[in-house]
Design an enzyme around this catalytic site. Sequence first.
Site, PDB file in Angstrom:
ATOM      1  N   ALA A 130       0.444  -0.603 -10.240  1.00  0.00           N
ATOM      2  CA  ALA A 130       1.798  -0.363 -10.736  1.00  0.00           C
ATOM      3  C   ALA A 130       2.847  -1.229 -10.044  1.00  0.00           C
ATOM      4  O   ALA A 130       3.982  -1.327 -10.512  1.00  0.00           O
ATOM      5  CB  ALA A 130       2.158   1.110 -10.565  1.00  0.00           C
ATOM      6  N   ASN A 196      -1.371   7.054  -5.152  1.00  0.00           N
ATOM      7  CA  ASN A 196      -2.458   6.114  -4.891  1.00  0.00           C
ATOM      8  C   ASN A 196      -1.915   4.722  -4.583  1.00  0.00           C
ATOM      9  O   ASN A 196      -2.414   4.009  -3.723  1.00  0.00           O
ATOM     10  CB  ASN A 196      -3.363   6.077  -6.130  1.00  0.00           C
ATOM     11  CG  ASN A 196      -4.453   5.041  -6.048  1.00  0.00           C
ATOM     12  OD1 ASN A 196      -5.387   5.182  -5.275  1.00  0.00           O
ATOM     13  ND2 ASN A 196      -4.333   3.997  -6.848  1.00  0.00           N
ATOM     14  N   HIS A 226       9.334   2.167  -8.441  1.00  0.00           N
ATOM     15  CA  HIS A 226       8.823   1.874  -7.095  1.00  0.00           C
ATOM     16  C   HIS A 226       9.839   0.994  -6.379  1.00  0.00           C
ATOM     17  O   HIS A 226      10.250  -0.048  -6.904  1.00  0.00           O
ATOM     18  CB  HIS A 226       7.475   1.159  -7.167  1.00  0.00           C
ATOM     19  CG  HIS A 226       6.397   1.997  -7.759  1.00  0.00           C
ATOM     20  ND1 HIS A 226       5.625   2.863  -7.017  1.00  0.00           N
ATOM     21  CD2 HIS A 226       5.971   2.122  -9.046  1.00  0.00           C
ATOM     22  CE1 HIS A 226       4.772   3.470  -7.809  1.00  0.00           C
ATOM     23  NE2 HIS A 226       4.962   3.039  -9.048  1.00  0.00           N
TER      24      HIS A 226
END
Length: 273
Positions: A130, A196, A226
């Site tokens: 990601a 994760n 993020h």
Amino acid sequence: MSVSESRRLRLCFVGWGAIASRVGELLAERQPAGVEIVAVAVRDPQRQRTALPQGARLIGGPDELAGLDVDMVIEVAGRPAVAIWGEAALRHASSFVVSSASAFTDDALLGLLLAVAEKTGSRIVVPSGALGELGALAAASALPLDEVQHTIVKPPLAWKGTRAAEMIDLDRLARRIEFFAGTARQAAEAFPQNANVAVISALSGIGLDRTRVVLVADPSAARNIHEISAAGAFGKLDLRLENEPLRTNPKSSEMTALSLVRLIENAVAPLVR
């Protein structure tokens, strides 16, 4: 052997859930030369499935990798699959791609797989998932890093089914709440699906026990966000990504599948980007 023949890539996916099937869909659309999905590993290969790659063989155990002549095994089945498939993947393929990086909070497992990779000449590859690309952070870690913080912000729906539901009322959340702060190791242990990715930033930078992770539920967030900041001898880095959630699994991001597609295509491309 011609150049094109040397760039073949025979893939085996361990797991065929939301991420793997999206990668398969994108590869079918893009058709990178030399790439073939030859096998898909699942828990129950006898069960009828739809939308599998054409010609792919269903397998149920690591011993079935022998004889498949695969170049890359890609794990997208969750943390337990890394321990189950890791040794066989490293013995029967030149690369083992680990999407469930939270498995590497287990130091003994990581040490074992590194030893097997060293012995066989295979490689363990951790995709950026990601995060898209962490080359700058990995490069910066060649000099001393003072600090790295990774903040993960997701809509309340994306935290459902996790320990976050025991900590805050996800159904009635009216404002942004930071419900966890700790190390990358602690975050990945407590939230192996959602956090994760914190292991990926930790492995790229200053490690599992020095990387600080903050987890946030925000009802105003429309995407999975993020934010990574780092400081050290190289200077200062600030990285922010706003990822669309995967349509079939809001806990994951579309970028997770896209990063795997990029990794696969770069393995056969004449120009690596």
